[in-house]
Structure formats: C-alpha cells, structure tokens
Motif scaffolding. Structure first.
Motif, PDB file in Angstrom:
ATOM      1  N   MET A 105      35.332   2.573 102.103  1.00 46.79           N
ATOM      2  CA  MET A 105      36.590   2.862 101.442  1.00 46.79           C
ATOM      3  C   MET A 105      37.141   4.167 101.957  1.00 46.79           C
ATOM      4  O   MET A 105      36.648   4.763 102.895  1.00 46.79           O
ATOM      5  N   THR A 128      42.598  -7.052  95.746  1.00 47.18           N
ATOM      6  CA  THR A 128      41.811  -6.207  94.848  1.00 47.18           C
ATOM      7  C   THR A 128      42.748  -5.627  93.808  1.00 47.18           C
ATOM      8  O   THR A 128      43.848  -5.166  94.139  1.00 47.18           O
ATOM      9  N   TRP A 182      42.922  -1.233  94.124  1.00 43.65           N
ATOM     10  CA  TRP A 182      43.341  -0.402  95.263  1.00 43.65           C
ATOM     11  C   TRP A 182      44.055  -1.273  96.282  1.00 43.65           C
ATOM     12  O   TRP A 182      43.457  -1.795  97.203  1.00 43.65           O
ATOM     13  N   GLY A 195      43.703  -1.200 100.103  1.00 39.86           N
ATOM     14  CA  GLY A 195      42.479  -1.696 100.717  1.00 39.86           C
ATOM     15  C   GLY A 195      42.467  -3.180 101.020  1.00 39.86           C
ATOM     16  O   GLY A 195      41.459  -3.715 101.497  1.00 39.86           O
ATOM     17  N   HIS A 209      34.398  -2.378  99.349  1.00 38.91           N
ATOM     18  CA  HIS A 209      35.545  -1.579  99.794  1.00 38.91           C
ATOM     19  C   HIS A 209      36.216  -0.877  98.623  1.00 38.91           C
ATOM     20  O   HIS A 209      36.417   0.334  98.652  1.00 38.91           O
ATOM     21  N   THR A 210      36.605  -1.621  97.607  1.00 39.01           N
ATOM     22  CA  THR A 210      37.093  -1.024  96.365  1.00 39.01           C
ATOM     23  C   THR A 210      35.892  -0.714  95.488  1.00 39.01           C
ATOM     24  O   THR A 210      35.032  -1.574  95.284  1.00 39.01           O
ATOM     25  N   ASN A 217      33.807  -8.835  93.848  1.00 38.80           N
ATOM     26  CA  ASN A 217      33.625  -7.473  94.353  1.00 38.80           C
ATOM     27  C   ASN A 217      32.366  -6.919  93.684  1.00 38.80           C
ATOM     28  O   ASN A 217      32.349  -6.699  92.475  1.00 38.80           O
ATOM     29  N   ASP A 246      36.689   3.870  91.570  1.00 38.46           N
ATOM     30  CA  ASP A 246      38.157   3.799  91.539  1.00 38.46           C
ATOM     31  C   ASP A 246      38.562   3.457  90.103  1.00 38.46           C
ATOM     32  O   ASP A 246      38.328   2.333  89.637  1.00 38.46           O
ATOM     33  N   GLN A 296      48.057  -0.519  91.689  1.00 34.73           N
ATOM     34  CA  GLN A 296      47.177  -1.582  91.198  1.00 34.73           C
ATOM     35  C   GLN A 296      48.004  -2.769  90.735  1.00 34.73           C
ATOM     36  O   GLN A 296      49.199  -2.644  90.462  1.00 34.73           O
TER      37      GLN A 296
END
Length: 532
Positions: free
Chosen positions: A1, A295, A298, A301, A330-331, A348, A357, A364
């Motif tokens: 990230m 996501t 974020w 991303g 990643h998130t 995720n 996050d 978002q």
C-alpha cells in the motif's frame, strides 16, 4: 500500500537501526543463523526446507517419521545479499503422502531444534479429511506499532489454534498464504530476516508458506531468492504466477504489479482455469492477488487489471459449477463480498500489521458487492471439508481489532459455500403499493423459503422490464442483508421482500420479477413476472 512521508522517514530510520544492529551483532567466529528454517512448495511426496546463515556452506537436513529422524538429505547454498549471506536449500523427496515428519537442519556448528511438518494428501489414493488454510496480508512494519506482526502471529494465529509442544501448528493448518506486502521496503535486505522471517518463524517452521508479491516488494530479487514457488507458470516469469493443489483445493498466485499486468499472465490463467474445470479432484479455487479491483476503504488503490481476473474466475465457476474466491490485500482493512451472478467471493484479508486504513481517511465508496468492511487487524482461516458427497468451505475472519477497539481473536465474519448447492424456493410477486403517479412505488414479494436447513434470506435481486421476457431491462437493484459501511449495517431495516422504486420507468407496460439468495451464495429461480 501507500506510505506517507512521515512513515517513510520512520521506516527508513528503523531500517538503518536494524542494519547497524545486524552488522554489529554478527560474530567474528562461527556462523550466525539469520533466518530460521522455513518450509516451501510441499507436495504429497516432497517438500523444500530453507534457512539462512551468515557463513558456512553445509546444508544438511535430518528427518524421519519420528523424532529419532534417521534419514539425511544434502542441499546447496545461494547468496541472498552480501558475500557472507548463505541461503540453504534442501529438497526432501520420496516422502509418503499425508504423513507427519520430524526434521532439523545443520550448518557447521549450528543444529536447529526438531520441527515437524505434514505432507499433503494424494487425492487419488488417500482418504481426504477436513483441513485449514491461514491467509493474511500486508505484514510490513508500521513504525508506530513495530511489534504488530509478532502479536498477530503469537497472540493471534498460534493462540487461535492452541498450539504447543503436543499440538504443533502442522496438526491444525495445511498451508499459509500471504497476499503481498510482506515487508515495507523490499529492496532493503535487512527487512526480510528481521521484519518478516523473525516474527513468522513459529509458523513457517511447521507449515509451508505461499506468498505473492505486492507493491512494497518493489519487484526485489530478495523475494524471488527467498521463495521457491511452484514452477508451473510461464518460464520467462518464474515465480510471478503459479498454482499448487492441496486435497480438493487449487490455490493460484498472481503478480498484479505494474510490469506484470500483461496478457501473458491472463492467457496462462485462462488455460489453468480451463484445465481445472475438468479436473475431477478439484472442487474449489482460491486465487491470491495483491491489488483489488474494488475496495471500499481506499479508492486510489483499485486496479482495473484485477477485473479481468475476476471475470475469468466468474466464468470458470459458471462453466464448472465449482465455487471460487479471490483473496487480496493492499488496502489495510478487512472486506468480504461476492459477485452478484456467480458463487465467487471477494475477500480483502488485510491487515496483519500494516497501519489500518480508517473510515474517513481517504476517498471511499459503498459498493454493492461488499457485505462487510471493517478497519481492523487480523487474519482469515478457510476450513475446507472435502467430503465427496458435498464438499464445502467456511471462510472465517479472526479479528484483532484496531488501536481504538482491540479484539482478541474474535470471529467477526464467516460464510460457508457448498460445492453442490440447494437453491432457495422460487419466490412469488405480491403486487405493488402506490400507483407511480408521484414517481414512486413499492414492489412486493413473498417470504423466503429453502429446503436447506439453516438457510436464511441474504439477498434480493429485483428487475423491471418493458416486456415479460425481460430482454429490455429498465431498472434493477441488488440488495444484501448485510452492508457494513462506516461501522453501521446500512441494510439493518430491510427485510428484502419489498423494494422502493424512486423513479418508475415511464413506459406504457411494465413487468417486475425477483429472485432470492441465501447466505451460501445460492440463487433461487426468478419469480414469474407480474405486470403493473
């Protein structure tokens, strides 16, 4: 990230401190163990043992089916970083499938403790019993909580499985997947032994690890030196994409980083999924990839390339009838969702230790696909029952909470998917409320029913069309029973048997229909259309 400027500074400072400590603590006489033994690339009849020292070439593994050991295998060394870096690699072959082995490694004056591992079953010859996979992501160090990964491993994973001298982890877990961002700076050598392998040693001493690379690895040679992943991808991209099997599950690893978002990888995946469709020994496919297509936490991303991967998995599930899931990171938060029209999960699995996050920190969005999104540390456990009559898997989120709301291995989410589903009963329409004069009306339908014990109403899919064959869809909506966004279930007051239409399509004839889904991703047939 991503890394903020402040975090970059802190991470660099920690890396420099560790580098100095690492250099100064190296003894001048005899070798030092830099990375404890860890397991890779296990098959029914083989496994690979790795460890790293700062000197000596001897690479010996003693092993056997009891702690008496009795067998020996010699491997070789490669250089990871500096001249005094020795990565030892030993391949153990001729093993019995579905069997517990004991082993220890030797280099010069160093002899490790005795560890254990269990070989995978051979689905063609061995009886298959339930097993578990552990999945985590984004284990890079957070300067604010530098011991978080160690806590996730010891207080999280090891405590969750109640491991101890009489219950080693290989009794409980078959394999461990890591969906990228293992370290913060992949090209800083010291981060690999200190930030990743040191805290995870109690896991990988006993259970083989299968990671994919994230953006923080920075396409570093260290990743590809440390990990011997299955060599069944494209030869020109060895280690970037691959697959491995355990019992009735196929695990696929992809590389979603910039240089590898290419057609070669998509073509390879297409071919693998086509073969998997007709493989009688595989019931489920779990694919791990670092970057998400969507996501909620974020938006920056998100990666369009992953959409191609999801579409291939959806097509595979539709054609083969075998459920699938893609696991990502990643998130730095947990999310679980599903494709609307296919038995395919989106999960995720982050964050193992990367800074969370939180809601409101970035741009978002509440996506229809996701049912649960939670800003938290934790890991995922996938329990697979390979029962030949009707295999299933249950995905569980084990939460460690966050800085503001700590949790101790709390089960915060779970879903079970069956190989052979039982579809809910066909619903029936029950008319409309309102005449649409003010542009609004409410569609009504019957209650939920299913022949599967314990099935509940989890989603409804409504459609309005101009003709009873529904070739021309004028409006549709898809609602879940759960939609946890900003810590609130946005669907808490919706019983899913009616649907408010705010803007009625202005046509002379209109028809509506609905179908229901249970929590196992099974859809009913569509209701008969009703004219209104």
């Amino acid at each position: 990230m991503k890394i903020t400027t402040e975090t970059q500074f802190k991470t660099a400072a920690i890396a420099l401190l560790i580098a100095c400590t690492f250099t100064l603590s190296a003894p001048s006489i005899g070798q030092q163990v830099v990375v404890q033994p860890y397991l890779q690339n296990a098959g029914p009849n083989s496994i690979h043992v790795f460890w790293e020292t700062d000197s000596e070439n001897e690479s010996l593994v003693e092993y056997g089916t009891s702690d008496k050991l009795g067998m020996r295998s010699v491997g070789h060394t490669t250089q990871v970083a500096y001249e005094n870096s020795k990565l030892h690699q030993v391949s153990l072959g001729g093993l019995r499938s579905n069997t517990r082995y004991f082993y220890r490694v030797k280099t010069g004056g160093f002899t490790s403790p005795i560890y254990q591992f269990t070989t995978p079953p051979d689905p063609k010859t061995d009886p298959l019993v339930p097993f578990r996979l552990v999945v985590f992501s984004d284990s890079q160090i957070d300067a604010g909580l530098p011991d978080k990964l160690e806590e996730t491993v010891n207080n999280g994973i090891l405590n969750y499985f109640n491991t101890g001298p009489d219950t080693p982890l290989n009794n409980e877990v078959a394999m461990i997947l890591v969906t990228g961002d293992l370290v913060a700076r992949g090209k800083i050598y010291e981060q690999w032994p200190q930030h990743f392998f040191r805290p995870t040693a109690p896991l990988f001493n006993h259970v083989p690890v299968y990671p994919v690379t994230g953006n923080h690895e920075d396409n570093s040679d260290y990743f590809f030196n440390y990990f011997r992943l299955p060599q069944n991808g494209n030869a020109a991209y060895d280690g970037h994409w691959w697959y491995t099997d355990y019992a009735n599950v196929r695990v696929i690893g992809l590389d979603s980083n910039t240089p590898y978002r290419i057609k070669d990888q998509i073509d390879w995946l297409t071919e693998v999924l086509e073969k998997t469709s007709s493989d009688p020994h595989i019931d489920f496919v779990f694919l791990q990839i670092h970057h998400p297509f969507k996501t909620e936490f974020w938006l920056v991303g998100e990666l369009e390339y992953t959409k191609q991967v999801i579409e291939l998995l959806e097509k595979f599930t539709e054609v083969s009838g075998k459920p699938s899931a893609h696991l990502f990171g990643h998130t730095h938060a947990y999310s679980r969702g599903q494709s609307r029209d296919y038995r395919h999960l989106w999960v995720n699995v982050a964050s193992a230790s990367g800074r969370i996050d939180y809601w409101g920190e970035y741009a978002q969005r509440n996506y229809a696909e996701f049912s649960v999104s939670q800003p938290e540390y934790g890991f995922v456990v996938i329990e697979v029952d390979p029962n030949r009559n009707n295999p299933s898997f249950t995905l569980k989120r084990i939460s460690r909470g966050n800085e503001y709301t700590p949790k101790d291995n709390e089960l915060s989410d779970q879903v079970t998917v069956w190989r052979y589903g039982i579809r809910p009963d066909q619903p029936s329409t029950k008319g409309v409320l309102g005449n649409g004069v003010d542009g609004q009306l409410i569609l009504k339908a019957s209650g939920f029913a299913s022949k599967r014990s314990g099935a509940v109403h989890y989603a409804s899919h409504w459609q309005i069309a101009a003709t009873p064959d529904f070739h021309e869809i004028l409006h549709e909506s898809w609602k879940q029973a759960e939609d946890y966004f900003y810590n609130v279930n946005q669907q808490a007051c919706d019983n899913l048997t009616d649907e408010l239409i705010l803007r009625v399509p202005p046509v002379s004839e209109r028809y509506f229909r609905v179908r229901y889904r249970d929590q196992h991703l099974e859809w009913s047939d569509w209701s008969e259309p009703e004219k209104f």
